[in-house]
Design a protein around this motif. Structure first.
Motif, PDB file in Angstrom:
ATOM      1  N   SER A 194     -79.943  43.640  30.635  1.00  0.00           N
ATOM      2  CA  SER A 194     -78.898  43.165  31.061  1.00  0.00           C
ATOM      3  C   SER A 194     -78.138  42.275  30.005  1.00  0.00           C
ATOM      4  CB  SER A 194     -78.929  42.350  32.326  1.00  0.00           C
ATOM      5  OG  SER A 194     -79.281  40.942  32.116  1.00  0.00           O
ATOM      6  N   LEU A 195     -79.141  41.663  28.959  1.00  0.00           N
ATOM      7  CA  LEU A 195     -78.463  40.772  27.928  1.00  0.00           C
ATOM      8  C   LEU A 195     -78.013  41.699  26.811  1.00  0.00           C
ATOM      9  CD1 LEU A 195     -80.802  38.102  26.829  1.00  0.00           C
ATOM     10  CD2 LEU A 195     -78.528  37.945  27.341  1.00  0.00           C
ATOM     11  N   VAL A 196     -78.663  42.961  26.617  1.00  0.00           N
ATOM     12  CA  VAL A 196     -78.366  43.673  25.528  1.00  0.00           C
ATOM     13  C   VAL A 196     -76.942  44.521  26.352  1.00  0.00           C
ATOM     14  CG1 VAL A 196     -78.775  46.020  24.334  1.00  0.00           C
ATOM     15  CG2 VAL A 196     -80.643  44.117  24.504  1.00  0.00           C
ATOM     16  N   ASP A 197     -76.947  44.591  27.475  1.00  0.00           N
ATOM     17  CA  ASP A 197     -75.887  45.656  28.076  1.00  0.00           C
ATOM     18  C   ASP A 197     -74.709  44.840  27.917  1.00  0.00           C
ATOM     19  OD1 ASP A 197     -74.366  47.569  29.825  1.00  0.00           O
ATOM     20  OD2 ASP A 197     -74.340  46.065  31.061  1.00  0.00           O
ATOM     21  N   TYR A 198     -74.642  43.451  28.076  1.00  0.00           N
ATOM     22  CA  TYR A 198     -73.697  42.695  28.330  1.00  0.00           C
ATOM     23  C   TYR A 198     -72.947  42.549  26.983  1.00  0.00           C
ATOM     24  CZ  TYR A 198     -70.521  38.786  27.847  1.00  0.00           C
ATOM     25  OH  TYR A 198     -69.518  37.825  27.652  1.00  0.00           O
ATOM     26  N   TYR A 199     -73.722  42.266  25.998  1.00  0.00           N
ATOM     27  CA  TYR A 199     -73.291  42.293  24.588  1.00  0.00           C
ATOM     28  C   TYR A 199     -72.812  43.698  23.875  1.00  0.00           C
ATOM     29  CZ  TYR A 199     -74.582  37.143  24.490  1.00  0.00           C
ATOM     30  OH  TYR A 199     -74.463  36.083  24.705  1.00  0.00           O
ATOM     31  N   SER A 200     -73.415  44.715  24.483  1.00  0.00           N
ATOM     32  CA  SER A 200     -73.219  45.914  23.757  1.00  0.00           C
ATOM     33  C   SER A 200     -72.020  46.563  24.496  1.00  0.00           C
ATOM     34  CB  SER A 200     -74.225  46.857  24.099  1.00  0.00           C
ATOM     35  OG  SER A 200     -75.591  46.447  23.663  1.00  0.00           O
ATOM     36  N   ALA A 201     -71.756  46.284  25.620  1.00  0.00           N
ATOM     37  CA  ALA A 201     -70.587  46.994  26.293  1.00  0.00           C
ATOM     38  C   ALA A 201     -69.490  46.252  26.989  1.00  0.00           C
ATOM     39  CB  ALA A 201     -71.188  47.633  27.481  1.00  0.00           C
ATOM     40  N   HIS A 202     -69.918  44.844  27.259  1.00  0.00           N
ATOM     41  CA  HIS A 202     -68.756  44.259  27.864  1.00  0.00           C
ATOM     42  C   HIS A 202     -68.297  42.828  27.028  1.00  0.00           C
ATOM     43  CE1 HIS A 202     -69.880  46.609  31.121  1.00  0.00           C
ATOM     44  NE2 HIS A 202     -70.971  46.357  31.147  1.00  0.00           N
ATOM     45  N   ASN A 203     -68.976  42.487  25.945  1.00  0.00           N
ATOM     46  CA  ASN A 203     -68.740  41.143  25.406  1.00  0.00           C
ATOM     47  C   ASN A 203     -67.545  40.723  25.212  1.00  0.00           C
ATOM     48  OD1 ASN A 203     -69.763  38.705  23.889  1.00  0.00           O
ATOM     49  ND2 ASN A 203     -69.083  39.832  22.034  1.00  0.00           N
ATOM     50  N   SER A 204     -67.004  39.566  25.543  1.00  0.00           N
ATOM     51  CA  SER A 204     -65.750  39.015  25.542  1.00  0.00           C
ATOM     52  C   SER A 204     -65.650  37.579  26.049  1.00  0.00           C
ATOM     53  CB  SER A 204     -64.739  40.070  26.366  1.00  0.00           C
ATOM     54  OG  SER A 204     -63.507  39.442  26.123  1.00  0.00           O
ATOM     55  N   ASN A 205     -64.609  36.928  25.770  1.00  0.00           N
ATOM     56  CA  ASN A 205     -64.445  35.621  26.566  1.00  0.00           C
ATOM     57  C   ASN A 205     -63.917  35.729  27.918  1.00  0.00           C
ATOM     58  OD1 ASN A 205     -64.915  32.876  27.012  1.00  0.00           O
ATOM     59  ND2 ASN A 205     -64.586  32.333  24.650  1.00  0.00           N
ATOM     60  N   ILE A 206     -64.360  34.871  28.712  1.00  0.00           N
ATOM     61  CA  ILE A 206     -63.949  34.996  30.141  1.00  0.00           C
ATOM     62  C   ILE A 206     -62.762  34.091  30.364  1.00  0.00           C
ATOM     63  CG2 ILE A 206     -66.133  35.319  30.938  1.00  0.00           C
ATOM     64  CD1 ILE A 206     -66.508  32.276  31.442  1.00  0.00           C
ATOM     65  N   HIS A 207     -61.993  34.285  31.191  1.00  0.00           N
ATOM     66  CA  HIS A 207     -60.938  33.441  31.919  1.00  0.00           C
ATOM     67  C   HIS A 207     -59.807  33.394  31.041  1.00  0.00           C
ATOM     68  CE1 HIS A 207     -64.303  31.505  34.336  1.00  0.00           C
ATOM     69  NE2 HIS A 207     -63.787  32.585  35.044  1.00  0.00           N
ATOM     70  N   ARG A 208     -59.810  34.314  30.155  1.00  0.00           N
ATOM     71  CA  ARG A 208     -58.488  34.102  29.074  1.00  0.00           C
ATOM     72  C   ARG A 208     -57.680  35.400  29.011  1.00  0.00           C
ATOM     73  NH1 ARG A 208     -62.135  29.940  25.592  1.00  0.00           N
ATOM     74  NH2 ARG A 208     -62.746  29.431  27.807  1.00  0.00           N
ATOM     75  N   GLY A 209     -58.518  36.412  28.210  1.00  0.00           N
ATOM     76  CA  GLY A 209     -57.746  37.650  27.894  1.00  0.00           C
ATOM     77  C   GLY A 209     -57.278  38.292  29.051  1.00  0.00           C
ATOM     78  N   VAL A 210     -56.128  39.079  28.568  1.00  0.00           N
ATOM     79  CA  VAL A 210     -55.939  40.006  29.928  1.00  0.00           C
ATOM     80  C   VAL A 210     -56.428  41.558  29.636  1.00  0.00           C
ATOM     81  CG1 VAL A 210     -53.637  38.993  30.264  1.00  0.00           C
ATOM     82  CG2 VAL A 210     -53.637  40.793  28.551  1.00  0.00           C
ATOM     83  N   HIS A 211     -57.088  41.362  28.508  1.00  0.00           N
ATOM     84  CA  HIS A 211     -57.735  42.944  28.308  1.00  0.00           C
ATOM     85  C   HIS A 211     -58.761  43.439  29.029  1.00  0.00           C
ATOM     86  CE1 HIS A 211     -60.969  41.137  25.994  1.00  0.00           C
ATOM     87  NE2 HIS A 211     -59.761  40.189  25.420  1.00  0.00           N
ATOM     88  N   THR A 212     -59.209  44.465  29.087  1.00  0.00           N
ATOM     89  CA  THR A 212     -60.252  44.858  29.798  1.00  0.00           C
ATOM     90  C   THR A 212     -61.475  44.375  29.754  1.00  0.00           C
ATOM     91  OG1 THR A 212     -59.048  47.084  29.577  1.00  0.00           O
ATOM     92  CG2 THR A 212     -61.741  47.160  30.565  1.00  0.00           C
TER      93      THR A 212
END
Lengths: 415, 136
Positions: A50-68
């Motif tokens: 789940s660590l690898v999946d998060y960083y491989s496929a979803h990594n981003s900062n939370i609560h700010r960007g409007v992007h996907t």
């Protein structure tokens, strides 16, 4: 979680071990028997994935960007809070604050609640059984604020002196901060009953659940506590993860612990207002990947069932106590009956615990030795140092036998 | 755990050489490892820049105590300058077993105390006061 092996209500540690890549390793040419789980636990592949999946496929900062990606990361991180809330019986996920570990959780209460709400004449009540993490923050407040710090003792077997608890509890007690399960003795304190008593005097109650939450079913509503501090890395999650549960209305009135980004609602050059729970207490970019993986660890444990985990560890504990108590050269600490988690501290008479731990290591057996970050308790019980075995769901009775067989060899060598 | 690897360590642990305190020592020094409670005290008598006699006392794990015992045998009669040149590896190689890095502090405590004792002796001149709190 269909991959979790179960045999009815009983778990099969040998099957579970396949989920943990580290057990493919040999230590000093021997299979690893990891009996240092009170320090930190090993991580199942699901958590690592789940660590690898998060960083491989979803990594981003939370609560700010409007992007996907930012949206996905935010959802995943919040979902992890929901999972943790469910794990400890909190009805509102916003009462779960992610921290680095139980130590940070306790410090959050000391700084965020204690500094503002305590004054000279007030008292904090703890026990001699506390880990240093539940001693030192209150000593800090005593120095800063001039409050009283009272310490409930234990009997010779390491059972809390309930009479002294009653005597020390008074209207002056504003906070009872209490370890649920001792990291040295395994003693499980009757936190529900003690919380009820504290409430009669209007005190808040913090439970240090670092050694209990990973090993048994917990329910903060049932206990009735105001705070619960837990380390994620002691329950299969990555290091650097932990959490604090806090009663919503208390968290709302508390000061933030750390100040900066993401914990604010509005900032002007003159003043700032705080974000809603739990973000008020999670300043700056948190360990998003670690938090997500903590959620996965909770899924893994829930898939097995905490009652099955507790039953398995109790079987291991009984085995260890039975094997160790057969030798008069083993000094055993902790209660022989009553509630106890899978922690066994002991000494081999005439052998320093570092030598014991070093010789077990040569056999691939990992145990802890030293003062276990609980010097006040060790002093009280006259234990300068001790060796400690502590168990988890992937340990087997065979590993305990291996450890005790090796101890017998150690004793033979030392004579 | 190979019993023969421990022969030397256990021999010195069970029958420590040069154990005790030294009457009329030129310098005494003790130090511990707080994390594990190991403690070594050395009393040293010097003659013509050489170690005429050395005694150790202390408590702790077998590695720390045996290593100190082995060291006292080795350094008796040695030049002070030769002792200051002793490397950690010289001590680690004298123990008869491979010490894990987690135990280096224990194994090297005796050498550390000896070097500090000799530095203190140089600094304080011929008649140093004994350090505080010597163990019995």
């Amino acid at each position: 979680m269909e991959s979790i092996p179960r045999i009815g209500k009983r778990l099969d540690p040998l099957k579970l071990r396949e989920d943990f890549p580290i057990f493919e390793r040999k230590i000093n040419g021997k299979p690893l028997a990891y009996l240092d789980n009170a320090a930190t636990t090993q991580k199942p592949r699901a958590v690592l994935d789940s660590l690898v999946d998060y960083y491989s496929a979803h990594n981003s900062n939370i609560h700010r960007g409007v992007h996907t990606l930012s949206y996905e990361a935010t959802l995943m991180y919040e979902a992890a809070h929901r999972k943790v809330a469910g794990f400890v019986g909190a009805t509102d996920w916003r009462t779960i604050v992610f921290t680095r570990n139980a130590t940070e959780s306790i410090n959050l209460v000391a700084y965020g609640w204690g500094l503002r709400n305590l004054a000279p004449g007030d008292e904090v009540l703890i026990t001699i059984m506390e880990h240093h993490s539940n001693f030192v923050p209150w000593q800090m407040l005593r120095e800063r604020l001039g409050i009283g710090l009272n310490v409930v003792g234990v009997d010779a077997r390491g059972v809390l002196d309930l009479g002294e608890f009653d005597r020390l509890l008074s209207e002056r007690t504003k906070l009872v901060s209490l370890v649920h399960a001792s990291n040295v003795l395994g003693t499980v304190n009757p936190v529900k009953e003690l919380t009820r008593k504290a409430k009669e005097f209007g005190a808040l109650v913090l439970i240090d659940a670092a050694q209990s939450a990973p090993h048994m079913r917990l329910d903060v509503e049932d206990i009735g506590c105001d705070f619960l501090a837990v380390s994620g890395h002691k329950m299969l999650a990555p290091t650097g993860t932990g959490f604090l549960y806090g009663r919503g209305e208390i968290l709302e009135r508390m000061d933030p612990f750390l100040y900066g980004g993401d914990m604010i609602e509005r900032v002007t050059p003159e003043r700032s207002t705080w974000n809603e729970l739990p973000w008020k207490f999670e300043a700056g970019t948190p360990d998003i990947g670690g938090g997500v993986a903590l959620g996965t660890a909770v899924d893994y444990l829930s898939g097995i069932g905490m009652d099955a985990v507790a039953a398995h560890e109790d079987k291991l504990l009984r085995r260890a106590l039975e094997r160790l108590s057969a030798h008069d050269w083993v000094e055993l600490y902790g209660p022989s009956e009553g509630d106890r988690v899978g922690v066994v501290s002991f000494n081999v008479k005439g052998v320093h615990p570092h030598d014991v731990a070093g010789m077990l290591d040569e056999e691939g057996i990992a145990i802890r030795s030293g003062h276990h970050c609980a010097q006040p308790l060790m002093d009280r019980l006259g234990m300068e140092h001790a060796a400690r075995m502590s168990f988890y769901l992937y340990n087997s009775e065979d590993e305990i036998d291996r450890a005790v067989d090796t101890l017998e060899n150690v004793k033979r060598l030392f004579g | 755990m190979e019993a023969e690897h421990y022969e030397l360590i256990l021999d010195h642990f069970k029958n420590p050489r040069n154990y005790g305190t030294l009457e009329g020592a030129d310098v005494s020094y003790e130090e511990g490892v707080p994390s594990c409670g190991d403690l070594v005290r050395l009393d040293v008598k010097l003659e013509d820049g050489k170690i005429a006699a050395v005694k150790f006392s202390g408590k702790g794990c077998a590695i720390s105590q045996a290593s100190a015992s082995i060291l006292t045998e080795r350094v008796t009669g040695m030049d002070v300058s030769g002792i200051m040149d002793l490397k950690d590896s010289d001590v680690l190689e004298s123990l008869g077993l491979t010490v894990s890095p987690t135990r280096f502090k224990c194994a090297l405590l005796g050498l550390k105390v000896l070097k500090k004792a000799l530095v203190q002796n140089t600094r304080d001149g011929a008649a140093p006061a004994p350090p505080d709190g010597p163990s019995e």
